[in-house]
Design an enzyme around this catalytic site. Structure first.
Site, PDB file in Angstrom:
ATOM      1  N   CYS A 159      46.497  44.072  40.757  1.00 30.73           N
ATOM      2  CA  CYS A 159      45.264  44.295  40.000  1.00 30.73           C
ATOM      3  C   CYS A 159      44.070  43.572  40.632  1.00 30.73           C
ATOM      4  O   CYS A 159      43.731  43.819  41.783  1.00 30.73           O
ATOM      5  CB  CYS A 159      45.471  43.892  38.549  1.00 30.73           C
ATOM      6  SG  CYS A 159      44.183  44.498  37.429  1.00 30.73           S
ATOM      7  N   ALA A 160      43.447  42.652  39.910  1.00 28.57           N
ATOM      8  CA  ALA A 160      42.244  41.990  40.417  1.00 28.57           C
ATOM      9  C   ALA A 160      42.550  40.884  41.420  1.00 28.57           C
ATOM     10  O   ALA A 160      41.704  40.539  42.246  1.00 28.57           O
ATOM     11  CB  ALA A 160      41.450  41.410  39.242  1.00 28.57           C
TER      12      ALA A 160
END
Length: 222
Positions: free
Chosen positions: A181-182
């Site tokens: 993800c991030a």
């Protein structure tokens, strides 16, 4: 007049009928707990990370009843969390590894060392087992370090000099580390930790594209 006074009788009887059906079809809680407990113990399965609602704390249980006992040959993985980490990604990583027989440690990054509770990105609270700052890489070596996503959590990871240093040392030594993800964009990209090919949260792809051998891809399958 009697019909007017007894208007509540049909709904009442219907409710009683439904309760009877549920009682006959749904096993009792004690029965479920007994069967589930036996199933878990027979399969050496465990529960996901301990978590509880923001309004009340879950009582502590002996994890030895539900967690696979590590042996000398078990792989070890540290899953890091911080305030703002993503719940589903954290529990998914933890639970999948545990079910695969991996010995997993949930470590909090940042915040008060005495408080192991992390407020996750959607409001749930997870309780870590250790604080990352209290871990000694020399004495507690893990086969892999994994970072879940959640933008605030990823930012907390990137602000931890000790964690970034640990990841850089792992890269130099050819040891395993991962992020989703991030975290690849927020933690890996600015610190030279990305491999030649990587994925991240789509909205942050520009942060990693310049670090990849083939640049960014818009393909649905990579």
């Amino acid at each position: 007049a009697m019909a007017t006074r007894a208007w509540w009788l049909p709904p009442f009887l219907l409710t009683c009928l439904l309760m009877l059906i549920l009682h006959l079809l749904v096993p009792s809680r004690a029965f479920l707990n007994s069967r589930l407990g036996n199933s878990l113990r027979s399969r050496s399965a465990v529960c996901p990370p301990r978590f509880f609602g923001s309004s009340s704390l879950m009582s502590k249980r002996t994890r030895g009843l539900t967690r696979v006992q590590a042996n000398a040959n078990s792989k070890t993985v540290m899953v890091c969390i911080a305030d703002g980490s993503e719940e589903v990604e954290t529990s998914g990583i933890f639970d999948t590894l545990i079910r695969g027989g991996v010995d997993v440690t949930l470590a909090k990054v940042g915040g008060d060392k005495a408080n192991l509770i992390c407020k996750m990105s959607r409001g749930m609270s997870f309780v870590a087992e250790r604080h990352f700052e209290e871990l000694s890489p020399a004495n507690e070596k893990f086969d892999m370090v994994v970072l879940p996503g959640g933008l605030p959590g990823a930012q907390a990871f990137s602000e931890s000099e000790k964690l970034v240093s640990e990841l850089q040392q792992r890269k130099e030594a050819g040891e395993w580390y991962a992020a989703i993800c991030a975290s690849p964009a927020v933690v890996f990209a600015p610190n030279g930790l990305l491999p030649e090919k990587a994925t991240c949260f789509p909205a942050l792809h520009e942060k990693i594209s310049s670090h990849l051998s083939d640049g960014a891809s818009t393909s649905r399958v990579v």
